[in-house]
Enzyme design. Structure first.
Site: not given
Ligand SMILES: *Cc1c(COP(=O)(O)O)cnc(C)c1O
Length: 363
Positions: A32, A158, A212, A256, A303-305
Site C-alpha cells: 500500500k 490487525h 502480512r 528561515y 525548507c520546501m526545496d
Molecule cells: C499496513 C498494514 C499491514 C502491514 O503492517 P507492517 O507493520 O508494515 O508490517 C498489515 N496489515 C494491515 C491491515 C495493514 O494496514
C-alpha cells in the site's frame, strides 16, 4: 547525478525470502501507499518473484492498478469506500474485505461470485466488525456461501501494539481472534491471519496461516530494540548532489528563522531537496546526512526545496554525493536514524519521500 530514490529490488527479494523462512507460513507482502514509497508495482513484482504468496494493499484502486500492471496472483484489499465498485474488484479476481452485513449485501447485489475476506475488530477499534456484530456478519457470510454469492477466503484482524511485545493488548487481541474464529464455524477460509511485520517477527503464536509483512519487506525494523537480527536489508537509498558549499562567519544565522547560528566560522553545504520531497521539517536541526563520506548535521530549518548542512570547515566540490539515508553500509544514516531525529517511525520516513524525486530501480 539528479536527486533520486534508489530502490534495491534484490534487497526486497532477499527480505521476502528471509521473512517467509523465519515464520514457516505463507506470506503477504503489503505494498500500500505506493509500496511504502518504494514503488507499488515494482515491489509487488519482486515479492512475487521471491515467493510471496499474497500481495496486500489498502484501497481497491491500488489493487486494480496492480491488476492493470499485470499482477495475477492472490491479492487482498481492505479499505473499501462507501461507493466501492465491488463489481470491478470481483471481475479482477481481487479478494475484498467486508466488515459488515451491509457490505456483504452490496457484494451480493453485484450478482458476481466474489472472493471475500471477513475482518473482525479484535481491539484496534479501527476497521473490522466489532465483536458484537461478528455473529451476524458470520451468519450472512454463511448464507452467501450457500447461495453462491461468494467464497469466504479469509478471516483476519490487525494488532494495535505488536511493536511492543509486552503490551497487554497483544494477548487480548489474539484471544479475541481465536474466539472470532470459533464463532465462524461452518466457514472454511483458506487463510486466517492476524500478524503484521512486528508480530511476524516477535509473536509466533499469532502467525496462523499467513503473515502480512509490510515494513520488514523493505528491510526496516518494525520494533526497534525488540527485533531479532534476520539480516534484512533496507531497500531504499535517497541521495542528491551537493548544490553549493561556502564559508560563513561566526554569528551567521542559517535558514528561515535563524534557528541555528554559527558560533565559529564554518562551511555549509546546500542540499537541493526539502519537504516538497518529503524530507520532514521536523528533522530541522536534528537529521544527519552523509556528504562525501562524512556524516554532517542539518543546520536550521528544512525548507520546501532545500536544506543546509554543516561541513565543519571542509569545502567539498559541488556535485559531491549527499546520501540522506540508505542501508547504512557506507556510513550513511538509516531511515531509522531519520525517524529518531524527526520524532517519528521509519514507516513515515520512507512513505513520505517522493515529490519531485525520480525513482530508480536496481535489480
Ligand atoms: C499496513 C498494514 C499491514 C502491514 O503492517 P507492517 O507493520 O508494515 O508490517 C498489515 N496489515 C494491515 C491491515 C495493514 O494496514
Amino acid at each position: 547525478m539528479n536527486p533520486e530514490i534508489v530502490v534495491d529490488l534484490a534487497a526486497v527479494r532477499h527480505n521476502v525470502r528471509a521473512l517467509r523462512e523465519h515464520t514457516g507460513v505463507a506470506s503477504m507482502t503489503v505494498v500500500k501507499a505506493d509500496g511504502y514509497g518504494h514503488g507499488m508495482v515494482e515491489v509487488a513484482r519482486a515479492a512475487r518473484e521471491a515467493g510471496s504468496d499474497w500481495i496486500g494493499v489498502a484501497t481497491l484502486d491500488e489493487a486494480l492498478a496492480l491488476r492493470n500492471a499485470g499482477d495475477e496472483g492472490p491479492l487482498l484489499c481492505w479499505l473499501t469506500l462507501p461507493d466501492a465498485d465491488w463489481a470491478a474488484a470481483i471481475d479482477a479476481g481481487i479478494d475484498v474485505t467486508a466488515y459488515s452485513v451491509a457490505e456483504l449485501d452490496a457484494i451480493a447485489a453485484t450478482g458476481r461470485p466474489a472472493r471475500v475476506q471477513l475482518k473482525v475488530d479484535t481491539g484496534l477499534s479501527r476497521g473490522g466488525a466489532p465483536l458484537e456484530t461478528w455473529p451476524a456478519v458470520v451468519e450472512r457470510a454463511r448464507q452467501g456461501e450457500q447461495d453462491g454469492s461468494w467464497k469466504v477466503t479469509g478471516i483476519w484482524s490487525h494488532f494495535a501494539a505488536s511493536d511492543e511485545p509486552d503490551h497487554p493488548a497483544n494477548d487480548a487481541q489474539e484471544q479475541a481472534f481465536r474466539q472470532a474464529l470459533a464463532l465462524a464455524e461452518g466457514l472454511t477460509p483458506e487463510v486466517r491471519h492476524l500478524a503484521n511485520s512486528a508480530a511476524g517477527l516477535l509473536r509466533p503464536s499469532s502467525h496462523f496461516d499467513l503473515v502480512r509483512f509490510g515494513l520488514a519487506s523493505y528491510g526496516l525494523d518494525p520494533a526497534p530494540g525488540h527485533t531479532p537480527d534476520l539480516g534484512l536489508v533496507p531497500a531504499m537509498t535517497v541521495h542528491a548532489p551537493l548544490a553549493m558549499a561556502k564559508s560563513i562567519p561566526a554569528g551567521a544565522g542559517v535558514s528561515y528563522g535563524h534557528t541555528w547560528v554559527a558560533e565559529t566560522p564554518t562551511t555549509v553545504g546546500l542540499v537541493p531537496i526539502g519537504y516538497g520531497e518529503g524530507v520532514l521539517r521536523s528533522a530541522s536541526n536534528a537529521g544527519r546526512v552523509l556528504v562525501d563520506g562524512k556524516q554532517r548535521a542539518i543546520r536550521g530549518r528544512v525548507c520546501m526545496d532545500q536544506f543546509v548542512v554543516d561541513l565543519g570547515g571542509d569545502l567539498p566540490d559541488t556535485g559531491a554525493e549527499v546520501v540522506l539515508f540508505g542501508p547504512g553500509t557506507q556510513g550513511e544514516p538509516t531511515a531509522q536514524d531519520w525517524a529518531d531525529a524527526a520524532g517519528t517511525i521509519s514507516y513515515e520516513i520512507v512513505t513520505r519521500i517522493g515529490g519531485r524525486l525520480a525513482r530508480r530501480y536496481v535489480a
